[in-house]
Motif scaffolding. Sequence first.
Motif, PDB file in Angstrom:
ATOM      1  N   LEU A 138      18.197  39.995  43.527  1.00 47.04           N
ATOM      2  CA  LEU A 138      17.756  39.086  44.592  1.00 47.04           C
ATOM      3  C   LEU A 138      18.019  37.630  44.225  1.00 47.04           C
ATOM      4  CD1 LEU A 138      16.260  38.628  47.290  1.00 47.04           C
ATOM      5  CD2 LEU A 138      14.117  38.648  45.987  1.00 47.04           C
ATOM      6  N   ARG A 139      17.603  37.229  43.021  1.00 44.27           N
ATOM      7  CA  ARG A 139      17.828  35.841  42.598  1.00 44.27           C
ATOM      8  C   ARG A 139      19.333  35.556  42.478  1.00 44.27           C
ATOM      9  NH1 ARG A 139      13.504  35.338  44.349  1.00 44.27           N
ATOM     10  NH2 ARG A 139      11.538  35.182  43.185  1.00 44.27           N
TER      11      ARG A 139
ATOM     12  N   THR B 100      12.255  44.426  37.916  1.00 40.03           N
ATOM     13  CA  THR B 100      12.899  43.159  37.545  1.00 40.03           C
ATOM     14  C   THR B 100      14.413  43.252  37.734  1.00 40.03           C
ATOM     15  OG1 THR B 100      12.771  43.857  35.216  1.00 40.03           O
ATOM     16  CG2 THR B 100      11.137  42.259  35.985  1.00 40.03           C
TER      17      THR B 100
ATOM     18  N   ALA C 122       7.649  33.423  40.530  1.00 37.36           N
ATOM     19  CA  ALA C 122       7.445  33.890  41.907  1.00 37.36           C
ATOM     20  C   ALA C 122       5.958  33.941  42.265  1.00 37.36           C
ATOM     21  CB  ALA C 122       8.082  35.268  42.088  1.00 37.36           C
TER      22      ALA C 122
ATOM     23  N   THR D 259       9.957  39.589  41.637  1.00 38.67           N
ATOM     24  CA  THR D 259      10.086  39.097  43.020  1.00 38.67           C
ATOM     25  C   THR D 259       8.768  38.509  43.504  1.00 38.67           C
ATOM     26  OG1 THR D 259       9.391  41.184  44.024  1.00 38.67           O
ATOM     27  CG2 THR D 259      11.749  40.936  43.567  1.00 38.67           C
TER      28      THR D 259
ATOM     29  N   THR E 267      15.670  44.504  40.470  1.00 38.68           N
ATOM     30  CA  THR E 267      15.741  44.048  41.863  1.00 38.68           C
ATOM     31  C   THR E 267      15.557  42.537  41.935  1.00 38.68           C
ATOM     32  OG1 THR E 267      14.947  46.155  42.728  1.00 38.68           O
ATOM     33  CG2 THR E 267      14.693  44.250  44.152  1.00 38.68           C
ATOM     34  N   ALA E 268      14.639  42.009  41.126  1.00 40.30           N
ATOM     35  CA  ALA E 268      14.448  40.552  41.080  1.00 40.30           C
ATOM     36  C   ALA E 268      15.736  39.858  40.645  1.00 40.30           C
ATOM     37  CB  ALA E 268      13.311  40.202  40.122  1.00 40.30           C
TER      38      ALA E 268
ATOM     39  N   PHE F 183       8.671  46.428  43.202  1.00 40.52           N
ATOM     40  CA  PHE F 183      10.050  45.997  42.965  1.00 40.52           C
ATOM     41  C   PHE F 183      10.248  45.765  41.471  1.00 40.52           C
ATOM     42  CE2 PHE F 183       9.333  44.699  47.372  1.00 40.52           C
ATOM     43  CZ  PHE F 183      10.458  45.232  47.996  1.00 40.52           C
TER      44      PHE F 183
END
Length: 235
Positions: free
Chosen positions: A145-146, A139, A101, A132, A141-142, A137
Amino acid sequence: MGIAYKRILLKLSGEVLAGEAGKGIDNETVLKICKSVKKVADKGVEIGIVVGGGNFWRGRTSEHMDRTRADHIGMLATAMNSLALCDALEQLGADVRVQTAIEMRQIAEPYIRNRAIRHFEKGRIVIFGCGTGSPFFSTDTAAALRGVEINADALLKATNVDGVYDKDPNKFDDAVKFDEISFHDVMVRDLKVMDSTAFSLCKDNDMPIIVFNLSDPDNIIEVVEGKKIGTTVKN
């Protein structure tokens, strides 16, 4: 045996890569995890991976450092872990791409969603580094999201506990494990599955979370085959 999920997002904590040393990267541990990931890929499952950086850096423990800078250091830690996973998977014969990212073109591709989807279609494993790309944020959350971005069928959260309990199993002998629980019930009971941002992303986009223990990496295979491992959180 058949597969229950065609495309998954696997979330690994950085700590699991450290093995018994507790920090850094233990090559044997990484290879052991990657062998199970490769077996899943060989079944035709499309795999995205997000890995944390806790084996190198815990940003939230650096009280005297600017939070944004601390988080940026953490993102670089996840890039190192992503490269280690990539190397181990390639040793096992897997076709892998690392996307980050934060751009670092000499060592990885920049994260481009459509390119990631194309890699999946070609049978490649894609490892997403640098969270992200934004501070504040996690990981987790990453991973959420991904997972949503790539239209994953499920988010597999590999941890050091074997599922979701009604209270901390390390502190309470009478803690009860859930085989399945709804997003709503997790919120009502205030159970800690993932941070609230990650959890909301999964809930709002109807992406189930499967929490399971990685002490036996073959649990990844069992989850993908639809066996009742860990706890499934869903709408």
